[in-house]
Design an enzyme around this catalytic site. Structure first.
Site, PDB file in Angstrom:
ATOM      1  N   GLU A 173      -2.732  16.986  -7.058  1.00  0.00           N
ATOM      2  CA  GLU A 173      -2.273  15.719  -6.484  1.00  0.00           C
ATOM      3  C   GLU A 173      -0.758  15.600  -6.420  1.00  0.00           C
ATOM      4  O   GLU A 173      -0.233  14.745  -5.696  1.00  0.00           O
ATOM      5  CB  GLU A 173      -2.851  14.537  -7.282  1.00  0.00           C
ATOM      6  N   HIS A 222      -2.623  20.458 -11.354  1.00  0.00           N
ATOM      7  CA  HIS A 222      -2.675  19.130 -10.731  1.00  0.00           C
ATOM      8  C   HIS A 222      -2.451  19.257  -9.219  1.00  0.00           C
ATOM      9  O   HIS A 222      -1.306  19.361  -8.767  1.00  0.00           O
ATOM     10  CB  HIS A 222      -1.610  18.222 -11.345  1.00  0.00           C
ATOM     11  N   SER A 243       5.834 -15.836  -0.812  1.00  0.00           N
ATOM     12  CA  SER A 243       7.127 -15.469  -1.393  1.00  0.00           C
ATOM     13  C   SER A 243       8.098 -14.919  -0.371  1.00  0.00           C
ATOM     14  O   SER A 243       9.278 -14.735  -0.672  1.00  0.00           O
ATOM     15  CB  SER A 243       6.909 -14.407  -2.478  1.00  0.00           C
ATOM     16  N   GLY A 244       7.614 -14.624   0.823  1.00  0.00           N
ATOM     17  CA  GLY A 244       8.453 -13.959   1.815  1.00  0.00           C
ATOM     18  C   GLY A 244       8.334 -12.456   1.746  1.00  0.00           C
ATOM     19  O   GLY A 244       8.891 -11.733   2.582  1.00  0.00           O
ATOM     20  N   GLY A 245       7.592 -11.957   0.758  1.00  0.00           N
ATOM     21  CA  GLY A 245       7.411 -10.520   0.589  1.00  0.00           C
ATOM     22  C   GLY A 245       6.254  -9.980   1.402  1.00  0.00           C
ATOM     23  O   GLY A 245       5.479 -10.718   2.022  1.00  0.00           O
ATOM     24  N   VAL A 246       6.114  -8.653   1.384  1.00  0.00           N
ATOM     25  CA  VAL A 246       5.095  -7.978   2.178  1.00  0.00           C
ATOM     26  C   VAL A 246       3.686  -8.366   1.734  1.00  0.00           C
ATOM     27  O   VAL A 246       2.835  -8.720   2.557  1.00  0.00           O
ATOM     28  CB  VAL A 246       5.269  -6.443   2.073  1.00  0.00           C
ATOM     29  N   ASP A 247       3.429  -8.311   0.425  1.00  0.00           N
ATOM     30  CA  ASP A 247       2.065  -8.507  -0.073  1.00  0.00           C
ATOM     31  C   ASP A 247       1.512  -9.886   0.270  1.00  0.00           C
ATOM     32  O   ASP A 247       0.422 -10.015   0.831  1.00  0.00           O
ATOM     33  CB  ASP A 247       2.009  -8.288  -1.589  1.00  0.00           C
ATOM     34  N   SER A 248       2.261 -10.923  -0.096  1.00  0.00           N
ATOM     35  CA  SER A 248       1.743 -12.268   0.135  1.00  0.00           C
ATOM     36  C   SER A 248       1.637 -12.565   1.629  1.00  0.00           C
ATOM     37  O   SER A 248       0.713 -13.261   2.073  1.00  0.00           O
ATOM     38  CB  SER A 248       2.622 -13.323  -0.560  1.00  0.00           C
ATOM     39  N   CYS A 257      -7.437  19.265 -15.118  1.00  0.00           N
ATOM     40  CA  CYS A 257      -6.738  19.411 -16.395  1.00  0.00           C
ATOM     41  C   CYS A 257      -7.647  19.004 -17.567  1.00  0.00           C
ATOM     42  O   CYS A 257      -8.576  19.724 -17.890  1.00  0.00           O
ATOM     43  CB  CYS A 257      -5.427  18.632 -16.372  1.00  0.00           C
TER      44      CYS A 257
END
Length: 511
Positions: A171, A169, A223-228, A79
């Site tokens: 993508e 585009h 934190s109990g989350g996925v990332d940490s 583009c």
């Protein structure tokens, strides 16, 4: 050495999608600002110039020096990137008579060119531009058209490596053979090796942490989350008991979450301390109704608690964080560094305050890649499949002031909602779900008595990374069951509504 594609960001809303599509091919991609293009290193095998809200004819349009890149590597302009290439080398770029936005079909496709191998005639593509390349530069070659524009794809000749431009585009989902075109560029033209896998990432990251940290200690707030969680397991895999984790109960977690997640972490072998600081947080929040002030209070108290606990760990030199790739690239946006990085990733300036260096093992990964790494590490599915949960917890789901009674009421309603989603099979079909306690009262009838109690709103959305979201079309029967159970079992709630707003214009959370 892992080969990669460099994506030069000119401000397109789709830039992250380009990076994701390349990574789906098991090839690493990296986004850089058009105002800060790095030196070309041996591992970079090709460059993509992204789209942009600018017109190349705008006075302030970004026009970085890319001549040296064109002399070294294959380049694909998308583009705005295509229009920039055409403009640079003597083509004609101007507003088209027909602004093309939406679906279009490719015509006169040159299937002999490596970029368009296996791209069909009439292949559907997605257009989003006001300007158009009306005339190609000298020696350029047309590769495809659409009904509205004469140069939907083209190649510039005279360079040692292929230089190409496309005005659609590839993508986005609506470009039905977009993945094929991207694969043609990345694998066939740039000769990238498809070795960007979870297994390879774990191996290289663990080794890098070992070399970086050595025998020193790392502290990390979970934190109990996925990332940490995934970040902690990677660090633990590298240095074992040198990692000291802290899990803080701010009193705003989901029902039983503190004890359940703490038990899960201990089962993983993590060296973890659980801290119940709920009274500190709730006392600090007393009477506050402003959403931003609530967030700041929670951030401040978290730093106080985390710093206090961290001082008990003598000799710590490093702070582990679950920062992921979208947090990094928002700070290198073409529109300038973001004014504020998410508090749960930045920990409010704590690294500088305590003289700690950062360990961020996920800084190259998108959310879905974090989940794949977590699965490869055999982390329990209850954590890997867990919905995103806001850093401030239920504070951003209690509109108005926060009290212990409101927290308990919301915890009960939320537990009913989430459990019924799991029982019905809808939890894994949903990206994020939760209940919002509204700061109003409504009239109801229970038995022969009039009630005047709180309504709650259910929120369930589909998303990939939280940037956009669509509401989930939960079955009416399930919504009825959820509503009935909440009203009958949670004292203080007499009405349930369902939020059917998309993001944008609404946000996922209400505050």
């Amino acid at each position: 050495m892992t080969s990669k594609i460099l994506i030069v960001d000119f401000g397109s809303q789709y830039t992250q999608l380009i990076a994701r599509r390349i990574r789906e091919l098991n090839v690493f991609s990296d986004i850089v600002s058009c105002y800060n293009i790095p030196e070309i290193t041996e591992d970079i095998k090709g460059v993509i110039l992204s789209g942009s809200p600018f017109s190349v004819k705008d006075e302030k349009a970004p026009k970085p020096e890319i001549q040296s890149i064109l002399e070294k590597l294959p380049v694909l302009g998308v583009c705005y990137g295509a229009q920039l290439l055409a403009d640079m080398f003597g083509g004609k770029v101007a507003p088209s008579n027909k602004r093309e936005y939406g679906k279009a079909a490719l015509k006169e496709v040159n299937k002999q060119h490596p970029l368009l191998t296996n791209i069909n005639e009439d292949s559907q593509v997605w257009m989003s531009h006001a300007d158009s390349v009306l005339a190609l530069p000298p020696k350029a070659e047309n590769l495809a058209k659409t009904a509205s524009i004469p140069n939907a794809a083209f190649a510039l000749n005279g360079f040692e490596n292929p230089v190409m431009g496309i005005q659609f585009h590839p993508e986005v989902y609506h470009s039905t053979q977009g993945k094929t075109l991207i694969e043609n560029f990345v694998i066939n033209i740039c000769k990238c090796e498809a070795n960007w896998t979870s297994e390879a990432y774990i191996e290289s990251t663990v080794q890098a942490i070992k070399e970086k940290v050595g025998t020193e200690k790392v502290i990390m707030g979970l934190s109990g989350g996925v990332d940490s969680t995934v970040a902690a397991i990677l660090i633990h895999k590298a240095i074992g008991k040198q990692l000291h984790c802290v899990f803080v109960d701010n009193g705003l977690l989901r029902k039983n979450e503190f004890s359940e997640v703490l038990a899960s972490y201990e089962g993983m072998g993590l060296n973890i301390t659980g801290v119940d600081a709920s009274n500190e947080f709730l006392s600090a929040l007393e009477g506050e109704i402003d959403p931003e002030k609530k967030r700041k209070i929670i951030g401040r108290v978290f730093i106080e608690v985390f710093e206090r606990e961290s001082k008990k760990i003598e000799g710590a030199k490093w702070l582990g964080q679950g920062t992921i790739y979208p947090d990094i690239i928002e700070s290198v946006s073409v529109h300038g560094p973001s004014a504020k990085i998410k508090s749960h990733h930045n920990v409010g300036g704590l690294p500088e305050k305590m003289g700690l260096s950062l360990v961020e093992p996920l800084r190259k990964l998108f959310k879905d890649e974090v989940r794949r790494v977590g699965k490869t590490l055999a982390i329990d599915e209850t954590i890997i499949g867990r919905h995103p949960f806001p850093g401030p917890g239920l504070a951003v789901r209690i509109l108005g002031d926060i009290t212990i009674n409101k927290v308990k009421m919301l915890q009960e309603a939320d537990a009913i909602f989430i459990n019924l989603l799991k029982e019905s099979g809808w939890y894994d079909k949903t990206w994020q779900a939760g209940v919002v306690l509204l700061p109003v009262k409504s009239v109801g009838v229970m038995g022969d008595e009039r009630t005047y109690e709180n309504p709650v709103a259910l929120r369930a959305v589909h998303s990939t990374d939280g940037m956009t979201a669509e509401w989930v079309h939960l079955p009416y029967e399930l919504l009825a069951e959820i509503s009935n159970k909440i009203i009958n079992e949670v004292k203080g709630i007499n009405r349930v509504v369902y939020d059917i707003s998309t993001k944008p214009p609404a946000t996922i959370e209400w505050e």
